[in-house]
Design a protein around this motif. Structure first.
Motif, PDB file in Angstrom:
ATOM      1  N   ALA A 180      45.303  44.161  31.598  1.00  0.00           N
ATOM      2  CA  ALA A 180      46.001  44.882  30.536  1.00  0.00           C
ATOM      3  C   ALA A 180      47.016  45.877  31.097  1.00  0.00           C
ATOM      4  O   ALA A 180      48.151  45.954  30.607  1.00  0.00           O
ATOM      5  CB  ALA A 180      44.991  45.591  29.635  1.00  0.00           C
ATOM      6  N   VAL A 181      46.630  46.644  32.116  1.00  0.00           N
ATOM      7  CA  VAL A 181      47.579  47.628  32.643  1.00  0.00           C
ATOM      8  C   VAL A 181      48.720  46.936  33.396  1.00  0.00           C
ATOM      9  O   VAL A 181      49.862  47.409  33.363  1.00  0.00           O
ATOM     10  CB  VAL A 181      46.885  48.697  33.514  1.00  0.00           C
ATOM     11  CG1 VAL A 181      45.911  49.525  32.678  1.00  0.00           C
ATOM     12  CG2 VAL A 181      46.184  48.104  34.717  1.00  0.00           C
ATOM     13  N   ARG A 182      48.433  45.802  34.046  1.00  0.00           N
ATOM     14  CA  ARG A 182      49.513  45.067  34.700  1.00  0.00           C
ATOM     15  C   ARG A 182      50.493  44.496  33.660  1.00  0.00           C
ATOM     16  O   ARG A 182      51.713  44.485  33.874  1.00  0.00           O
ATOM     17  CB  ARG A 182      48.943  43.947  35.568  1.00  0.00           C
ATOM     18  CG  ARG A 182      48.380  44.433  36.896  1.00  0.00           C
ATOM     19  CD  ARG A 182      48.137  43.266  37.845  1.00  0.00           C
ATOM     20  NE  ARG A 182      47.080  42.385  37.370  1.00  0.00           N
ATOM     21  CZ  ARG A 182      45.807  42.454  37.763  1.00  0.00           C
ATOM     22  NH1 ARG A 182      45.428  43.365  38.635  1.00  0.00           N
ATOM     23  NH2 ARG A 182      44.908  41.617  37.284  1.00  0.00           N
ATOM     24  N   PHE A 183      49.958  44.034  32.533  1.00  0.00           N
ATOM     25  CA  PHE A 183      50.821  43.571  31.444  1.00  0.00           C
ATOM     26  C   PHE A 183      51.725  44.702  30.976  1.00  0.00           C
ATOM     27  O   PHE A 183      52.928  44.495  30.758  1.00  0.00           O
ATOM     28  CB  PHE A 183      49.979  43.064  30.276  1.00  0.00           C
ATOM     29  CG  PHE A 183      50.768  42.741  29.031  1.00  0.00           C
ATOM     30  CD1 PHE A 183      51.287  41.467  28.839  1.00  0.00           C
ATOM     31  CD2 PHE A 183      50.997  43.706  28.071  1.00  0.00           C
ATOM     32  CE1 PHE A 183      52.022  41.168  27.694  1.00  0.00           C
ATOM     33  CE2 PHE A 183      51.740  43.420  26.927  1.00  0.00           C
ATOM     34  CZ  PHE A 183      52.256  42.141  26.739  1.00  0.00           C
ATOM     35  N   CYS A 184      51.163  45.888  30.781  1.00  0.00           N
ATOM     36  CA  CYS A 184      51.959  47.033  30.324  1.00  0.00           C
ATOM     37  C   CYS A 184      53.134  47.290  31.265  1.00  0.00           C
ATOM     38  O   CYS A 184      54.276  47.486  30.824  1.00  0.00           O
ATOM     39  CB  CYS A 184      51.087  48.278  30.221  1.00  0.00           C
ATOM     40  SG  CYS A 184      49.887  48.258  28.877  1.00  0.00           S
ATOM     41  N   ASN A 185      52.879  47.300  32.563  1.00  0.00           N
ATOM     42  CA  ASN A 185      53.954  47.524  33.526  1.00  0.00           C
ATOM     43  C   ASN A 185      54.985  46.406  33.494  1.00  0.00           C
ATOM     44  O   ASN A 185      56.203  46.646  33.561  1.00  0.00           O
ATOM     45  CB  ASN A 185      53.380  47.666  34.929  1.00  0.00           C
ATOM     46  CG  ASN A 185      52.904  49.067  35.242  1.00  0.00           C
ATOM     47  OD1 ASN A 185      52.963  49.958  34.396  1.00  0.00           O
ATOM     48  ND2 ASN A 185      52.432  49.271  36.452  1.00  0.00           N
ATOM     49  N   ALA A 186      54.515  45.165  33.396  1.00  0.00           N
ATOM     50  CA  ALA A 186      55.444  44.036  33.376  1.00  0.00           C
ATOM     51  C   ALA A 186      56.327  44.072  32.128  1.00  0.00           C
ATOM     52  O   ALA A 186      57.539  43.809  32.192  1.00  0.00           O
ATOM     53  CB  ALA A 186      54.665  42.721  33.434  1.00  0.00           C
ATOM     54  N   ALA A 212      51.596  35.476  27.277  1.00  0.00           N
ATOM     55  CA  ALA A 212      52.135  34.381  28.084  1.00  0.00           C
ATOM     56  C   ALA A 212      53.619  34.570  28.363  1.00  0.00           C
ATOM     57  O   ALA A 212      54.105  34.252  29.460  1.00  0.00           O
ATOM     58  CB  ALA A 212      51.895  33.044  27.380  1.00  0.00           C
ATOM     59  N   SER A 213      54.366  35.110  27.401  1.00  0.00           N
ATOM     60  CA  SER A 213      55.805  35.283  27.594  1.00  0.00           C
ATOM     61  C   SER A 213      56.101  36.318  28.666  1.00  0.00           C
ATOM     62  O   SER A 213      57.136  36.243  29.339  1.00  0.00           O
ATOM     63  CB  SER A 213      56.470  35.689  26.270  1.00  0.00           C
ATOM     64  OG  SER A 213      56.177  37.033  25.938  1.00  0.00           O
ATOM     65  N   VAL A 214      55.206  37.288  28.847  1.00  0.00           N
ATOM     66  CA  VAL A 214      55.405  38.338  29.846  1.00  0.00           C
ATOM     67  C   VAL A 214      54.824  37.956  31.194  1.00  0.00           C
ATOM     68  O   VAL A 214      55.428  38.201  32.245  1.00  0.00           O
ATOM     69  CB  VAL A 214      54.782  39.671  29.352  1.00  0.00           C
ATOM     70  CG1 VAL A 214      54.814  40.738  30.449  1.00  0.00           C
ATOM     71  CG2 VAL A 214      55.516  40.165  28.116  1.00  0.00           C
ATOM     72  N   THR A 215      53.646  37.342  31.199  1.00  0.00           N
ATOM     73  CA  THR A 215      52.927  37.091  32.447  1.00  0.00           C
ATOM     74  C   THR A 215      52.973  35.635  32.907  1.00  0.00           C
ATOM     75  O   THR A 215      52.681  35.343  34.069  1.00  0.00           O
ATOM     76  CB  THR A 215      51.452  37.491  32.307  1.00  0.00           C
ATOM     77  OG1 THR A 215      50.806  36.598  31.383  1.00  0.00           O
ATOM     78  CG2 THR A 215      51.313  38.924  31.819  1.00  0.00           C
ATOM     79  N   GLY A 216      53.271  34.718  31.981  1.00  0.00           N
ATOM     80  CA  GLY A 216      53.192  33.299  32.302  1.00  0.00           C
ATOM     81  C   GLY A 216      51.769  32.769  32.331  1.00  0.00           C
ATOM     82  O   GLY A 216      51.544  31.614  32.709  1.00  0.00           O
ATOM     83  N   GLU A 217      50.805  33.579  31.911  1.00  0.00           N
ATOM     84  CA  GLU A 217      49.396  33.200  31.976  1.00  0.00           C
ATOM     85  C   GLU A 217      48.802  33.057  30.577  1.00  0.00           C
ATOM     86  O   GLU A 217      49.206  33.756  29.649  1.00  0.00           O
ATOM     87  CB  GLU A 217      48.610  34.258  32.756  1.00  0.00           C
ATOM     88  CG  GLU A 217      49.089  34.412  34.197  1.00  0.00           C
ATOM     89  CD  GLU A 217      48.413  35.564  34.906  1.00  0.00           C
ATOM     90  OE1 GLU A 217      47.635  36.301  34.256  1.00  0.00           O
ATOM     91  OE2 GLU A 217      48.668  35.747  36.107  1.00  0.00           O
ATOM     92  N   ARG A 218      47.824  32.163  30.457  1.00  0.00           N
ATOM     93  CA  ARG A 218      47.126  31.935  29.188  1.00  0.00           C
ATOM     94  C   ARG A 218      45.619  31.967  29.453  1.00  0.00           C
ATOM     95  O   ARG A 218      44.974  30.932  29.580  1.00  0.00           O
ATOM     96  CB  ARG A 218      47.547  30.594  28.577  1.00  0.00           C
ATOM     97  CG  ARG A 218      49.025  30.523  28.242  1.00  0.00           C
ATOM     98  CD  ARG A 218      49.421  29.188  27.640  1.00  0.00           C
ATOM     99  NE  ARG A 218      50.827  29.132  27.337  1.00  0.00           N
ATOM    100  CZ  ARG A 218      51.383  29.560  26.207  1.00  0.00           C
ATOM    101  NH1 ARG A 218      50.616  30.073  25.245  1.00  0.00           N
ATOM    102  NH2 ARG A 218      52.685  29.471  26.018  1.00  0.00           N
TER     103      ARG A 218
END
Length: 226
Positions: free
Chosen positions: A65-71, A40-46
């Motif tokens: 998951a891969v989008r989280f890694c890039n973010a 949530a801290s990285v993406t704003g999503e839960r």
């Protein structure tokens, strides 16, 4: 992040009765799966079905998951590991359905482990199906109460990695078998609702990269860039 030493691992597939050996370079892996709070801290999503920031994030696709890694890489000033198609694919259409993504091995950012890296890290030098007695190291159907648990409550492996087996399955980078299953990606580790035979270092599971369910999460890795 835990430094995983270089080594060699032999992977196997029960369906094809095939085995193959891969050399694994030194890399770094998170000691714990990504939690809901971190996600949530990285993406704003839960996205998770069970709401608790301390629990592993679940109900995330391979693409999530891969989008989280890039973010996360961008937030920390690192070079993203993945070149991804335009974001219209949250609906499971277009390039994401086709599984089109490129990994830059020279990047210093966060990424998913390869299947070989995952198994090498899970085994931590051990040779059996697990790195310790199952109930001491993993949450599975026999001891989980059919729910997820906070990471780190079970014994880690010899390299300091927790919950490599049980609790949530981990997405890996690799395609499972593109000639037979197309874009399906590899899952490893077993989950809180799985019987004991699924919580073994060698067990491979596959799923479509847009798939989301309440026992699938991920942990991050980083290459050791010289």
């Amino acid at each position: 992040m835990v430094t995983v030493p270089a080594g060699r691992v032999t992977l196997s597939d029960r369906r094809t009765q095939r085995s193959w050996t891969i050399e694994v370079a030194c890399f770094r892996m998170a000691a714990f799966p990504v939690t809901q709070a971190s996600y949530a801290s990285v993406t704003g999503e839960r996205p998770s079905a069970a709401h608790d920031g301390r629990l592993p994030v679940e109900s995330v696709s391979w693409w999530d998951a891969v989008r989280f890694c890039n973010a996360l890489s961008r937030r920390e000033g690192l070079t993203p590991a993945y070149r991804l198609p335009a974001a219209g694919a949250a609906t499971g259409t277009g390039a994401e359905t086709a599984g089109e993504a490129d990994w830059d091995p020279s990047a210093d950012g966060y990424r998913l482990p390869t299947e070989a890296e995952w198994e090498h890290a899970c085994r931590a030098g051990s040779g059996g199906p697990r790195y310790g007695p199952l109930d001491e190291i993993a949450w599975h159907r026999g001891n989980s109460g059919e729910r997820m648990h906070e990471p780190g409550r079970k014994r880690p492996n010899a390299w300091g990695l927790y919950d490599m087996l049980g609790n949530t399955w981990d997405w890996c980078w690799d395609l499972y078998d593109p000639e037979v299953y197309g874009p399906y990606r590899v899952l490893r580790g077993g989950g809180w609702f799985d019987e004991h035979w699924s919580c073994r270092a060698s067990v491979r599971r596959r799923s479509h990269p847009t798939f989301r369910t309440d026992d699938v999460g991920f942990r991050v890795a980083r290459s050791t860039v010289l």
